[in-house]
Design an enzyme around this catalytic site. Sequence first.
Site, PDB file in Angstrom:
ATOM      1  N   LYS A 181      -2.522  10.226  -2.205  1.00 57.96           N
ATOM      2  CA  LYS A 181      -2.013  10.548  -3.538  1.00 57.96           C
ATOM      3  C   LYS A 181      -2.902  11.551  -4.259  1.00 57.96           C
ATOM      4  CE  LYS A 181       0.942   6.581  -4.519  1.00 57.96           C
ATOM      5  NZ  LYS A 181       1.185   5.395  -5.370  1.00 57.96           N
ATOM      6  N   ARG A 240      -0.401  -0.054   1.573  1.00 49.12           N
ATOM      7  CA  ARG A 240       0.811   0.723   1.889  1.00 49.12           C
ATOM      8  C   ARG A 240       0.338   2.136   2.232  1.00 49.12           C
ATOM      9  NH1 ARG A 240       4.590   4.106  -0.626  1.00 49.12           N
ATOM     10  NH2 ARG A 240       6.745   3.783   0.072  1.00 49.12           N
TER      11      ARG A 240
END
Length: 259
Positions: A204, A238
């Site tokens: 991210k 995740r």
Amino acid sequence: MGIINCTPDSFYDGGKTVSIREIVAQADKMLNEGATFLDVGGYSSRPGAEDVSEEEELKRVIPAITAILKAFPKTLISIDTFRSEVAKKAIEVGACMINDISGGLADQKMMETVAGLKVPYVLMHMKGTPQNMVENTAYENVTKEVLFYFSGRISEARKAGINDVIIDPGFGFAKTRKQSFELLKQLELFQHLDLPILVGVSRKSMIYKSLESTAEKALNGTSVLNTVAIMKGASILRVHDVAEAVECVQLLENLKNNS
């Protein structure tokens, strides 16, 4: 939890797993690398992503889930959706968990649906929608407000009859980089909710923008933050890169067992 994005526009792997052949190949790779779950999604939740119809989302995820289970029948599949009808149909074809970025706020039928299906529910924190969440980052105290949000949403889930709830602080969702790091710094506080914690920081912008890099070069940074997350109480990672995440888990298990 290995990420399988059946979308053309996800921030890192958009378009990489669109055909059924590519999806099955990615599932095979992730399962061989040690994934416990596969999280299949057909709606990109990156900031500013285009809205996708329910019909299009179903066209993307139902054949993907069916194909994965045909090839690997024992696979545990999570459906990444905020729509109750998509969740219901995914469970009907073999998915066993629902991962909702809206925490049940985007579809008022979601919690009732989850309760009826009797499956685990990942409840994430986000303000607004993927289309406008970058405009919804005003907090007096981000950790305190996310904890307060969970106390309310968990209560609603229990009232609806959902037994198995997993919480996800939603790193990067309606949060600045600074706020995401603040949440990670105080992640151990979420253990007071006495529920499994899912952390999704894989590649991210909180990583690659901090390092002035790109999502493609953010694997090492992802491993660092995954390690921190586990040490602060995360139960599920995740990730786009399963093998490296499994190594983080294994090494920390060795550290724990020899301490």
